[in-house]
Scaffold this active site. Structure first.
Site, PDB file in Angstrom:
ATOM      1  N   LEU A  18       0.726  -1.131   0.184  1.00 59.02           N
ATOM      2  CA  LEU A  18       0.206   0.010  -0.004  1.00 59.02           C
ATOM      3  C   LEU A  18       0.837   0.980   0.091  1.00 59.02           C
ATOM      4  O   LEU A  18       0.582   2.197  -0.633  1.00 59.02           O
ATOM      5  CB  LEU A  18      -0.928   0.062   1.101  1.00 59.02           C
ATOM      6  CG  LEU A  18      -1.857   1.070   1.244  1.00 59.02           C
ATOM      7  CD1 LEU A  18      -2.641   1.370   0.112  1.00 59.02           C
ATOM      8  CD2 LEU A  18      -2.713   1.017   2.594  1.00 59.02           C
ATOM      9  N   ARG A 515       3.720   6.116   5.683  1.00 58.88           N
ATOM     10  CA  ARG A 515       4.710   5.821   6.617  1.00 58.88           C
ATOM     11  C   ARG A 515       4.676   4.801   7.604  1.00 58.88           C
ATOM     12  O   ARG A 515       3.588   4.585   8.487  1.00 58.88           O
ATOM     13  CB  ARG A 515       4.939   7.096   7.442  1.00 58.88           C
ATOM     14  CG  ARG A 515       5.182   8.606   6.500  1.00 58.88           C
ATOM     15  CD  ARG A 515       6.791   8.420   6.249  1.00 58.88           C
ATOM     16  NE  ARG A 515       7.523   8.990   7.235  1.00 58.88           N
ATOM     17  CZ  ARG A 515       7.634  10.229   7.222  1.00 58.88           C
ATOM     18  NH1 ARG A 515       7.279  11.210   6.547  1.00 58.88           N
ATOM     19  NH2 ARG A 515       8.813  10.619   8.188  1.00 58.88           N
ATOM     20  N   HIS A 641      16.193  16.630  25.926  1.00 62.43           N
ATOM     21  CA  HIS A 641      15.369  17.450  24.855  1.00 62.43           C
ATOM     22  C   HIS A 641      13.825  16.623  24.829  1.00 62.43           C
ATOM     23  O   HIS A 641      13.818  15.569  24.693  1.00 62.43           O
ATOM     24  CB  HIS A 641      16.052  17.234  23.494  1.00 62.43           C
ATOM     25  CG  HIS A 641      15.141  17.777  22.444  1.00 62.43           C
ATOM     26  ND1 HIS A 641      14.715  18.769  22.130  1.00 62.43           N
ATOM     27  CD2 HIS A 641      14.508  16.776  21.379  1.00 62.43           C
ATOM     28  CE1 HIS A 641      14.070  18.842  20.898  1.00 62.43           C
ATOM     29  NE2 HIS A 641      13.988  17.509  20.549  1.00 62.43           N
ATOM     30  N   HIS A 694      10.643  21.815  10.786  1.00 64.81           N
ATOM     31  CA  HIS A 694       9.920  21.428   9.967  1.00 64.81           C
ATOM     32  C   HIS A 694       9.951  21.846   8.255  1.00 64.81           C
ATOM     33  O   HIS A 694       9.278  21.323   7.448  1.00 64.81           O
ATOM     34  CB  HIS A 694       8.420  21.026  10.258  1.00 64.81           C
ATOM     35  CG  HIS A 694       8.639  19.831  11.143  1.00 64.81           C
ATOM     36  ND1 HIS A 694       8.752  19.872  12.781  1.00 64.81           N
ATOM     37  CD2 HIS A 694       8.408  18.327  11.119  1.00 64.81           C
ATOM     38  CE1 HIS A 694       8.700  18.769  13.428  1.00 64.81           C
ATOM     39  NE2 HIS A 694       8.647  17.876  12.252  1.00 64.81           N
ATOM     40  N   CYS A 726      14.180  21.196  17.331  1.00 65.62           N
ATOM     41  CA  CYS A 726      14.491  19.854  17.234  1.00 65.62           C
ATOM     42  C   CYS A 726      15.751  19.488  16.375  1.00 65.62           C
ATOM     43  O   CYS A 726      16.300  20.613  16.050  1.00 65.62           O
ATOM     44  CB  CYS A 726      13.063  18.967  16.411  1.00 65.62           C
ATOM     45  SG  CYS A 726      13.292  17.134  16.867  1.00 65.62           S
TER      46      CYS A 726
HETATM   47  N1  GLN Z   1      19.023  14.371  18.878  1.00 69.56           N
HETATM   48  C1  GLN Z   1      17.768  13.956  18.080  1.00 69.56           C
HETATM   49  C2  GLN Z   1      18.085  14.787  16.886  1.00 69.56           C
HETATM   50  O1  GLN Z   1      18.601  15.759  16.695  1.00 69.56           O
HETATM   51  C3  GLN Z   1      16.557  14.054  18.695  1.00 69.56           C
HETATM   52  C4  GLN Z   1      15.525  13.794  17.888  1.00 69.56           C
HETATM   53  C5  GLN Z   1      14.049  14.010  18.379  1.00 69.56           C
HETATM   54  O2  GLN Z   1      13.799  14.830  19.243  1.00 69.56           O
HETATM   55  N2  GLN Z   1      13.151  13.248  18.016  1.00 69.56           N
HETATM   56  O3  GLN Z   1      17.701  13.993  15.823  1.00 69.56           O
HETATM   57 ZN    ZN Z   2      13.002  16.831  19.128  1.00 66.74          ZN
END
Ligand code: GLN
Ligand code: ZN
Length: 758
Positions: A18, A515, A641, A694, A726
């Site tokens: 798919l 995905r 994080h 993003h 991120c």
């Molecule tokens: N250290 C990871 C990165 O920078 C953190 C990824 C995440 O927060 N999903 O890709």
């Molecule tokens: Zn992240």
């Protein structure tokens, strides 16, 4: 006779057919008719497979080209107005809602309860209208019945559908939409009644949440209304949790059957068996639809037995929930060894388990004796295997004591760290990964296939590290990273190096749309045989005088994104993972790495569905993080994080994790997410993301400066860090360098302003 049924089957296909058909369609390589043909073939294959495995009532309507909640939106005729003119066909409009267009952002996407599957959130306004269009669903029912199958259409029930939706314009009570929504469901059921089906499954997993009492009353009224006067028999399916608090209410509903998840909540059965109405079927979800372990069929039969005595002929046997959340077929696994395979069951094997149980109930245990013995033997072998039990790990977990995981108070550590690092105010850094170019991915893949020699691979990765260090120095960042070029995935990379983890070759599970992810399997006691990241980080640190952060994935995230063994509490496994990570932390420290980041993006996702269970989870999750981050020296700086979640209701736990620095995603909410930290008086240092990674858009430095100034209103300036939201691995280099250059400029400008103001 008891019958076997299934709540839903994975759509993606054993070979991800798919996914590939969808992506070809989106690329324009195949047309809509070809896509629909592939979809129909998959449906047919999956139905026949279920019949082959003895499933009597077969789900129809569980298949979806993208997401079953989006399918409900279309089926109910509740397409938001903003998509009314998108696309030239229903299919184009469907994908416009799923993926967005140049002019319309997609529907919001969020997690389906506590799974890693994401659904598209229905958008409601006070004037949302429902105009059901059942044609496509009826066509699928006909496809199934033409094959001679007993089809059972599966729909998301009205209460769950309404609960999962979001009021988009203005504040209004979603329940006010219920009368119109129920009209739509009635029309739906009336149309299905003409198609010759007998049963319809209405999924109400929302019952496993803490639903307000108005919603529960609405559920009672809704089902009274739907069931009365309909020639169809309704099976109300609950799953993902205990619904025994609603047992009286559910038993009183005029529906023809109830389904219970006895894998997640085995003890709820008693509340239902007491006085179970004689007009209702009772469907028991006894084969775990959320995990990959082969069942102990004898134990399951014992579990079923009281129900069999209570309801006799009206007993149904099923997986706990849709099999959407497990891979399709263990038989195609080439990387797992024979011993491990003996312990596992994927969707196809789970159907066979359901069938065996039903046969045992109906024909007597002697008819399934060989299969039962097999299952028991496999279970025993697993329980006794030396691969599962590592006494030293079990001893270390037992020895963990809160006292031994406490570091000096933060204020004390902060002083030591400040004198060690001498960073400017508003120090700049990144979250870990840098762009993963085709070259990097190529080298990694070639090495994995054995086509690139170890030394050549090492040289390629070191060249990458030199490159990212040089670029970060040129940009003027204060705290550097090595870039994570050697990592394909933040869980897989560590899992592959830890004992107790296994990896599949085809264990794909749909995450959203096309995905898929291949969650690793934790099958045994986890430990770290040897250092995992030390050489990369040490090498990076050797190239620069600036501090380089070591990068690790935290224990909760490792757990959350894996299939987890079912013979130990999650909490114990988290602690094993934590000790393995702690070993790495200590080795990093010994190698001269002074800052270590332990990522926990999945920390919030682990929260149980019911609020009453939150604190228990948070307590062990925090403990696991503290164990993982228990470094030896107070001037070692621990970072963590987290991203893409609400933090406000778990702030005390985030503070209790006691990382020296936390970086979070905040730019998309224009720093709103940060105010919670301010109001809570979050004590440690914090790096609110100043731009959204993003988008390829390069943020203006003034925008980031504005966000930083806004951040200073809620957090003391001397505790603020400057970083993106991120990791940058999905970005290209040109936009990454431009964005970071602007970010550094923003930080410098804020420093100047602060100095001028002082
Ligand atoms: N250290 C990871 C990165 O920078 C953190 C990824 C995440 O927060 N999903 O890709
Ligand atoms: Zn992240």
């Amino acid at each position: 006779m008891a019958i076997s049924h299934n709540l839903g089957f994975p759509r993606i296909g054993a070979q991800r057919e798919l996914k590939f058909a969808l992506e070809e369609y989106w690329r324009g390589a195949i047309d809509a008719a070809q896509l629909q043909t592939s979809a129909a073939e998959l449906r047919k294959r999956h139905w026949l497979l279920q019949r082959e495995h003895g499933i009597e009532l077969i789900p129809v309507g569980d298949f979806s080209l993208y997401d079953h909640v989006l399918d409900m939106t279309v089926l109910l005729g509740a397409t938001p107005e903003r998509f009314g003119t998108e696309g030239t066909s229903a299919l184009e409009r469907y994908f416009a809602m799923a993926r967005g267009t140049a002019t319309q952002p997609a529907l919001e996407m969020t997690k389906w309860f506590d799974t890693n599957y994401h659904y598209l959130v229905p958008e409601f306004s006070a004037t949302t209208d429902f105009a059901p269009d059942t044609q496509a669903l009826l066509a699928q029912v006909h496809e199934a019945t033409a094959l001679g199958l007993r089809a059972k259409p599966v729909l998301v029930g009205p209460i769950t559908y309404l609960w999962l939706g979001k009021a988009k314009q203005g504040d209004f009570d979603r329940l006010s939409l219920l009368p119109n929504l129920l009209n739509a469901y009635r029309k739906l059921l009336a149309d299905l009644a003409t198609s010759g089906v007998e049963w319809v499954q209405l999924d109400e997993p929302a019952l496993a949440l803490d639903l307000p009492v108005q919603w529960l009353d609405a559920l009672s009224d809704a089902y009274a209304e739907l069931a009365t006067g309909s020639p169809l028999r309704l099976l109300l399916a609950t799953y993902f949790g205990d619904v025994s608090a609603h047992a009286r209410r559910l038993k009183r509903l005029p529906v023809a059957g109830l389904h219970l998840d006895l894998c997640r909540a085995p003890t709820q059965l008693g509340a239902f068996l007491h006085d179970y109405p004689s007009d209702k079927v009772l469907s028991l979800g006894v084969i775990d639809g959320r995990n990959v372990w082969r069942s102990d069929l004898r134990a399951v039969l014992e579990q079923i037995e009281p129900a069999q005595r209570a309801v006799g002929e009206r007993l149904w046997i099923a997986p706990s929930c849709s099999l959407l959340h497990v891979p399709v077929d263990l038989a195609q696994e080439s990387t797992l060894d024979a011993e491990l395979k003996q312990w596992l069951a994927f969707a196809t094997q789970k159907l066979a388990e359901v069938n065996t149980l039903t046969a045992g109930v109906n024909e007597g245990l002697e008819h399934i004796a060989a299969t039962l013995t097999d299952a028991t033997e496999a279970r025993k072998a697993r329980a006794a295997s030396r691969r599962v039990h590592e006494p030293e790990v079990e001893r270390r977990v037992l020895a963990i004591e809160t006292a031994s995981i406490g570091r000096a108070p933060f204020a004390q550590r902060q002083l030591l760290q400040r004198s060690r690092f001498k960073l400017p105010s508003f120090p700049t850094t990144t979250i870990g990964s840098f762009p993963q170019t085709a070259q990097i991915r190529g080298a990694r893949a070639a090495y994995k296939r054995g086509e690139l020699a170890e030394s050549a691979y090492l040289a390629a990765m070191q060249a990458q590290i030199r490159d990212v260090i040089a670029r970060q120095e040129a940009l003027g960042l204060d705290v550097l990273v090595h870039g994570e070029a050697e990592r394909n995935d933040m869980v897989e990379y560590f899992g592959e190096q830890l004992a107790g983890y296994a990896f599949t070759s085809h264990g794909w599970v749909q995450s959203y749309g096309s995905r898929c992810a291949k969650p690793p399997i934790i099958y045994g006691d986890v430990h770290r045989p040897r250092p995992m990241t030390v050489e990369w980080t040490r090498y990076a640190q050797s190239l620069t005088a600036k501090p380089v952060k070591g990068m690790l994935t935290g224990p909760v995230t490792m757990l959350q994104w894996s299939f987890v063994r079912d013979d130990l509490p999650r909490e114990q496994i988290a602690l094993q993972l934590a000790l393995a990570i702690q070993d790495e932390v200590v080795d990093l420290e010994n190698a001269g790495v002074a800052m270590i980041q332990i990522d926990e993006p999945a920390f919030r996702e682990g929260l149980p569905l019911k609020r009453a269970e939150w604190q228990r989870y948070l307590t062990w999750a925090v403990k696991a993080f503290r164990v993982a981050s228990a470094c030896r020296h107070d001037d070692t700086q621990i970072h963590t994080h987290m991203c893409y979640s609400e933090f406000n209701d778990i702030l005390p736990s985030i503070a209790a994790m006691d990382a020296d620095v936390i970086t979070i995603e905040t730019s998309r909410s224009d720093m709103e997410l940060l105010s919670g930290f301010g109001e809570f008086h979050y004590p440690n240092e914090i790096g609110p993301g100043v731009y959204d990674i993003h988008s390829p858009r390069v943020p203006d430095w003034r925008d980031m400066e504005r966000l930083l100034i806004k951040a200073c209103e809620v957090i003391d300036a001397d505790r603020l860090w400057v970083n993106p939201d991120c990791g940058l691995k999905t970005r290209g280099w040109p936009e990454t360098e431009d964005a970071l250059r602007n970010m550094v400029a923003a930080a410098r400008s804020v420093r100047m302003r602060m100095k001028a103001a002082a």
